[in-house]
Design a protein around this motif. Sequence first.
Motif, PDB file in Angstrom:
ATOM      1  N   VAL A 176       0.835  -1.205   0.000  1.00 20.45           N
ATOM      2  CA  VAL A 176       0.000   0.000   0.000  1.00 20.45           C
ATOM      3  C   VAL A 176       0.872   1.258   0.000  1.00 20.45           C
ATOM      4  CG1 VAL A 176      -1.658   1.326   1.375  1.00 20.45           C
ATOM      5  CG2 VAL A 176      -1.970  -1.141   1.056  1.00 20.45           C
ATOM      6  N   GLY A 177       1.989   1.213   0.690  1.00 20.02           N
ATOM      7  CA  GLY A 177       2.996   2.267   0.577  1.00 20.02           C
ATOM      8  C   GLY A 177       2.919   3.383   1.574  1.00 20.02           C
ATOM      9  N   GLU A 178       1.760   3.601   2.162  1.00 18.48           N
ATOM     10  CA  GLU A 178       1.627   4.663   3.149  1.00 18.48           C
ATOM     11  C   GLU A 178       0.414   4.371   4.016  1.00 18.48           C
ATOM     12  OE1 GLU A 178       1.101   8.218   0.921  1.00 18.48           O
ATOM     13  OE2 GLU A 178      -0.904   7.694   0.221  1.00 18.48           O
ATOM     14  N   GLY A 179       0.341   5.086   5.122  1.00 15.23           N
ATOM     15  CA  GLY A 179      -0.803   4.908   5.998  1.00 15.23           C
ATOM     16  C   GLY A 179      -0.405   4.878   7.460  1.00 15.23           C
ATOM     17  N   VAL A 180      -1.397   5.030   8.323  1.00 15.05           N
ATOM     18  CA  VAL A 180      -1.190   5.081   9.761  1.00 15.05           C
ATOM     19  C   VAL A 180      -0.694   3.730  10.265  1.00 15.05           C
ATOM     20  CG1 VAL A 180      -2.355   5.386  11.978  1.00 15.05           C
ATOM     21  CG2 VAL A 180      -2.968   6.846  10.031  1.00 15.05           C
ATOM     22  N   LEU A 181       0.276   3.760  11.201  1.00 15.71           N
ATOM     23  CA  LEU A 181       0.829   2.531  11.761  1.00 15.71           C
ATOM     24  C   LEU A 181       0.573   2.398  13.262  1.00 15.71           C
ATOM     25  CD1 LEU A 181       4.252   2.357   9.895  1.00 15.71           C
ATOM     26  CD2 LEU A 181       2.223   0.956   9.493  1.00 15.71           C
ATOM     27  N   GLY A 182      -0.014   3.396  13.891  1.00 18.89           N
ATOM     28  CA  GLY A 182      -0.251   3.342  15.321  1.00 18.89           C
ATOM     29  C   GLY A 182      -1.141   2.169  15.706  1.00 18.89           C
ATOM     30  N   VAL A 183      -0.864   1.571  16.859  1.00 16.05           N
ATOM     31  CA  VAL A 183      -1.638   0.430  17.342  1.00 16.05           C
ATOM     32  C   VAL A 183      -2.160   0.727  18.744  1.00 16.05           C
ATOM     33  CG1 VAL A 183      -0.358  -1.214  15.937  1.00 16.05           C
ATOM     34  CG2 VAL A 183       0.433  -0.720  18.252  1.00 16.05           C
ATOM     35  N   VAL A 184      -3.107  -0.089  19.206  1.00 14.28           N
ATOM     36  CA  VAL A 184      -3.674   0.131  20.541  1.00 14.28           C
ATOM     37  C   VAL A 184      -2.850  -0.555  21.619  1.00 14.28           C
ATOM     38  CG1 VAL A 184      -6.010   0.501  19.688  1.00 14.28           C
ATOM     39  CG2 VAL A 184      -5.274  -1.820  20.309  1.00 14.28           C
ATOM     40  N   ALA A 185      -2.116  -1.612  21.244  1.00 12.99           N
ATOM     41  CA  ALA A 185      -1.315  -2.354  22.218  1.00 12.99           C
ATOM     42  C   ALA A 185      -0.424  -3.337  21.477  1.00 12.99           C
ATOM     43  CB  ALA A 185      -2.201  -3.100  23.215  1.00 12.99           C
ATOM     44  N   THR A 186       0.619  -3.789  22.168  1.00 12.52           N
ATOM     45  CA  THR A 186       1.547  -4.757  21.588  1.00 12.52           C
ATOM     46  C   THR A 186       1.914  -5.786  22.651  1.00 12.52           C
ATOM     47  OG1 THR A 186       2.490  -3.055  20.134  1.00 12.52           O
ATOM     48  CG2 THR A 186       3.785  -5.068  20.449  1.00 12.52           C
ATOM     49  N   VAL A 187       1.917  -7.064  22.251  1.00 12.24           N
ATOM     50  CA  VAL A 187       2.387  -8.148  23.120  1.00 12.24           C
ATOM     51  C   VAL A 187       3.664  -8.714  22.512  1.00 12.24           C
ATOM     52  CG1 VAL A 187       1.938 -10.458  24.006  1.00 12.24           C
ATOM     53  CG2 VAL A 187       0.110  -8.745  24.008  1.00 12.24           C
ATOM     54  N   LEU A 188       4.686  -8.822  23.352  1.00 13.39           N
ATOM     55  CA  LEU A 188       5.992  -9.316  22.908  1.00 13.39           C
ATOM     56  C   LEU A 188       6.368 -10.543  23.722  1.00 13.39           C
ATOM     57  CD1 LEU A 188       7.820  -5.852  22.755  1.00 13.39           C
ATOM     58  CD2 LEU A 188       6.634  -7.055  20.884  1.00 13.39           C
ATOM     59  N   PHE A 189       6.395 -11.701  23.061  1.00 11.50           N
ATOM     60  CA  PHE A 189       6.824 -12.941  23.691  1.00 11.50           C
ATOM     61  C   PHE A 189       8.318 -13.137  23.438  1.00 11.50           C
ATOM     62  CE2 PHE A 189       2.788 -15.873  23.926  1.00 11.50           C
ATOM     63  CZ  PHE A 189       2.206 -14.999  24.826  1.00 11.50           C
ATOM     64  N   TYR A 190       9.120 -13.009  24.493  1.00 14.32           N
ATOM     65  CA  TYR A 190      10.552 -13.325  24.508  1.00 14.32           C
ATOM     66  C   TYR A 190      11.301 -12.865  23.244  1.00 14.32           C
ATOM     67  CZ  TYR A 190       8.212 -17.465  22.503  1.00 14.32           C
ATOM     68  OH  TYR A 190       7.398 -18.302  21.791  1.00 14.32           O
ATOM     69  N   GLY A 191      11.186 -11.566  22.963  1.00 12.69           N
ATOM     70  CA  GLY A 191      11.842 -11.022  21.779  1.00 12.69           C
ATOM     71  C   GLY A 191      13.161 -10.350  22.095  1.00 12.69           C
ATOM     72  N   PRO A 192      14.076 -10.302  21.130  1.00 19.00           N
ATOM     73  CA  PRO A 192      15.328  -9.574  21.317  1.00 19.00           C
ATOM     74  C   PRO A 192      15.092  -8.073  21.318  1.00 19.00           C
ATOM     75  CG  PRO A 192      15.218 -10.479  19.105  1.00 19.00           C
ATOM     76  CD  PRO A 192      14.026 -11.008  19.839  1.00 19.00           C
ATOM     77  N   ALA A 193      15.847  -7.374  22.153  1.00 15.90           N
ATOM     78  CA  ALA A 193      15.693  -5.926  22.290  1.00 15.90           C
ATOM     79  C   ALA A 193      16.867  -5.156  21.707  1.00 15.90           C
ATOM     80  CB  ALA A 193      15.527  -5.548  23.762  1.00 15.90           C
ATOM     81  N   ASP A 194      18.035  -5.772  21.682  1.00 16.23           N
ATOM     82  CA  ASP A 194      19.254  -5.094  21.245  1.00 16.23           C
ATOM     83  C   ASP A 194      20.036  -6.053  20.359  1.00 16.23           C
ATOM     84  OD1 ASP A 194      21.670  -3.727  20.956  1.00 16.23           O
ATOM     85  OD2 ASP A 194      21.580  -2.916  22.992  1.00 16.23           O
ATOM     86  N   LEU A 195      20.306  -5.651  19.124  1.00 15.86           N
ATOM     87  CA  LEU A 195      20.923  -6.564  18.162  1.00 15.86           C
ATOM     88  C   LEU A 195      22.444  -6.461  18.114  1.00 15.86           C
ATOM     89  CD1 LEU A 195      18.467  -6.635  15.134  1.00 15.86           C
ATOM     90  CD2 LEU A 195      18.384  -7.818  17.314  1.00 15.86           C
ATOM     91  N   VAL A 196      23.056  -6.091  19.220  1.00 16.29           N
ATOM     92  CA  VAL A 196      24.518  -6.038  19.239  1.00 16.29           C
ATOM     93  C   VAL A 196      25.113  -7.432  19.040  1.00 16.29           C
ATOM     94  CG1 VAL A 196      24.655  -3.972  20.662  1.00 16.29           C
ATOM     95  CG2 VAL A 196      24.550  -6.222  21.760  1.00 16.29           C
TER      96      VAL A 196
END
Length: 299
Positions: A176-196
Motif C-alpha cells: 500500500v505504501g503509506e498509511g497510519v501505523l499506530g496500534v492500541v497495544a503490543t504483546v511481545l513474547f521473549y523477543g530480542p531488544a538489542d541486536l549487538v
Amino acid sequence: MDIRDLRPPAEDPWPPFTHHPPISSDGVRGARTWPGLTYAFVRGYRPLTLDLHVPLDTTGPVPVVIWIHGGGWTEGDRRYVPLQWPQQVLFEKVVAAGMAVATVDYRLLAEAPFPACVHDCVAAVRYLRRYADGLGLDPARVALWGESAGAHLASLVAFAGSREPADAGLLGEVGVGEGVLGVVATVLFYGPADLVWLDDEVPLHGVARVLGGDPSLTDRLSPVRQVHPGIAPVLLMHGRDDSLVPVTESETLHRALLTAGVDSTLEITDGADHCFIGTPVEPHLDRAIGFLRDHADRR
C-alpha cells in the motif's frame, strides 16, 4: 493429518525441521477465513501473503490482532505457531475473544536482508487498514503480537511506526505504501531488544549480508533504541530460563519503556525456556489475549 494433530518430536525440543508432513485443516473455528491475501508485491520475490480470520458472531467491525511468527528471521510460516504449542489454539482463542487475527508471512533473511522483513510487516498493517471496511475490521483498533524474532518485528512496527518524524528507510513503502501505523497495544513474547549480538545469531550469513551492507542498521533495528513516549501499552512475557533469547532482553526493554513513560508490563515465568517450554502455554496465551482485548475495548 489435520494441522491440530501436528506435534514436535519428543526427543528434541529444537529439531532441525526440513519439512512438515501433508497437513489439512478445517480452518479456525468460529471464523470466516480469508486465506492467502496478497498484501504486497515486491519485484523478484514471491507474493507476500497473510491469512485473516474474522469472528462469525459479531455485529459491526471488530479489532484485529496481527500475529508475527518467529524463527530467527530465517524460517517460519504464517500458518503455524511454534510446534511446541497446540496448533490453531492461539488463533481460535483470539477469535473466541471477539477479535480478528491476521497471520503474516514476511521475507526471510536468505531471501532479502534487513530491513525487508520490517517493511513487510509494516505493509501488512497498512493493507489491513486500507481494506478494513470490506474485511469487517475496525481500523482504529489494530494490535500487534509477536514471538521471538516476530516479537522483534512487532516491536519495531509499534515503536518506529508511532515515532515522529518517521524513519522512512526502516518502515519502507512496500505494498500500500503509506498509511497510519499506530496500534492500541503490543504483546511481545521473549523477543530480542538489542541486536549487538547479531553476528552470533546469524553466522551463516554474516552481519554485512543480513544488514544489506549497512552496519548502521544495527542500532535502528534494535527496539530498545526506538523507544519514545508515544508508544502504546506493551506487555512483555519471557521465560526466566530462556536458552535462546536471554530474559535480560525483555528486562532491558521494559526498563527503557518505563523510563520513557510508556505503559509497560513485564511478566517473567520461572522454569520456562524459549516458547515457554517447561510450563503450560495456554495461560500465557490467555493473558496476552486478555491484555489485547482490554486495550481494544478502551477505544
